[in-house]
Design an enzyme around this catalytic site. Structure first.
Site, PDB file in Angstrom:
ATOM      1  N   ASP A 122      77.654  17.426  11.057  1.00 62.41           N
ATOM      2  CA  ASP A 122      78.806  17.727  11.904  1.00 62.41           C
ATOM      3  C   ASP A 122      78.910  19.241  12.089  1.00 62.41           C
ATOM      4  OD1 ASP A 122      81.341  18.090  13.053  1.00 62.41           O
ATOM      5  OD2 ASP A 122      82.201  16.398  11.948  1.00 62.41           O
ATOM      6  N   LYS A 126      85.096  24.573  15.558  1.00 59.80           N
ATOM      7  CA  LYS A 126      86.176  25.560  15.482  1.00 59.80           C
ATOM      8  C   LYS A 126      85.926  26.547  14.344  1.00 59.80           C
ATOM      9  CE  LYS A 126      89.664  22.491  17.496  1.00 59.80           C
ATOM     10  NZ  LYS A 126      90.976  21.825  17.314  1.00 59.80           N
ATOM     11  N   ASP A 158      70.089  19.768  16.501  1.00 62.02           N
ATOM     12  CA  ASP A 158      69.799  20.147  17.888  1.00 62.02           C
ATOM     13  C   ASP A 158      70.843  21.149  18.384  1.00 62.02           C
ATOM     14  OD1 ASP A 158      71.944  18.259  18.011  1.00 62.02           O
ATOM     15  OD2 ASP A 158      71.536  18.000  20.148  1.00 62.02           O
TER      16      ASP A 158
END
Length: 220
Positions: A122, A126, A158
């Protein structure tokens, strides 16, 4: 993105023989959990488990543990493993755990882990969430507490921004960058022995370059 809760997922995880319950009880004694005394590799954020199942099949000389913190995702991995079992494929060298990666030092003793895989983690885009990224200096410090002296971390993504952030964190944390590529599938050396994840297959088919780094603790 918020994951949908799947009814019965938690119960299935608690009852599964493939999931280590109360893993902190095995700290310093993970060698006794597996049938054979072998190097231990972890995948942090294993998703549906395809990568680790492929690795466990290809490398029976290594013990693997997949770590996932979401019940609904871990359930998918358990279902895939059941499908493998029905096809006659069993893994004596693979277990799963449902846990938060921030607790790794509470579960593994210093030197117990030989390698950590981080695959398409993940990105937490932010800035205020940077320390949640699995390649942040905060997480590198946690890996440092459990890796063997010659232990390594392999990271694939990626997401170019996340990769560049990770390179900076590696440098700031004083780790050694052993290998690095911004286009894995066109790097003849680093692609050797590569086992693709589901995300890797998806993103590379879309034409997205896959970045990969291999890092180790301290200077070598």
């Amino acid at each position: 993105m918020r994951l949908r809760n799947i009814p019965g997922a938690q119960e299935a995880i608690l009852e599964s023989p493939y999931v280590i319950q109360k893993p902190e009880k095995h700290k310093g004694q993970w060698v006794s959990v597996f049938e054979k005394k072998q190097p231990l590799h972890l995948e942090v954020g294993m998703g549906k488990g395809r990568f680790l199942m492929d690795m466990a099949r290809l490398h029976p000389e290594i013990n693997y543990i997949g770590i996932e913190m979401y019940d609904s995702v871990l359930l998918r991995a358990l279902q895939k493993r059941e499908e493998q079992k029905e096809q006659g494929v069993c893994f004596a060298n693979l277990f799963f755990m449902r846990m938060d990666a921030r607790l790794l030092p509470e579960v593994f003793e210093k030197g117990e882990v030989s390698k950590i895989y981080l695959n398409f983690s993940d990105p937490w885009p932010k800035a205020r969430h940077a320390k949640r990224r699995l390649t942040s200096r905060q997480f590198l410090a946690r890996y440092d507490q459990i890796l063997a002296p010659d232990g390594k971390v392999e990271f694939k993504t990626d997401n170019r921004e996340l990769f560049e952030f990770s390179l900076e964190e590696v440098k700031e944390a004083g780790w050694n960058l052993q290998k690095c590529t911004f286009d894995l599938h066109h790097d003849p050396e680093m692609i050797k022995g590569n086992v693709m994840t589901e995300y890797e297959e998806k993103f590379s088919s879309m034409g997205n370059p896959i970045c990969k780094m291999v890092i180790s603790r301290g200077c070598q």
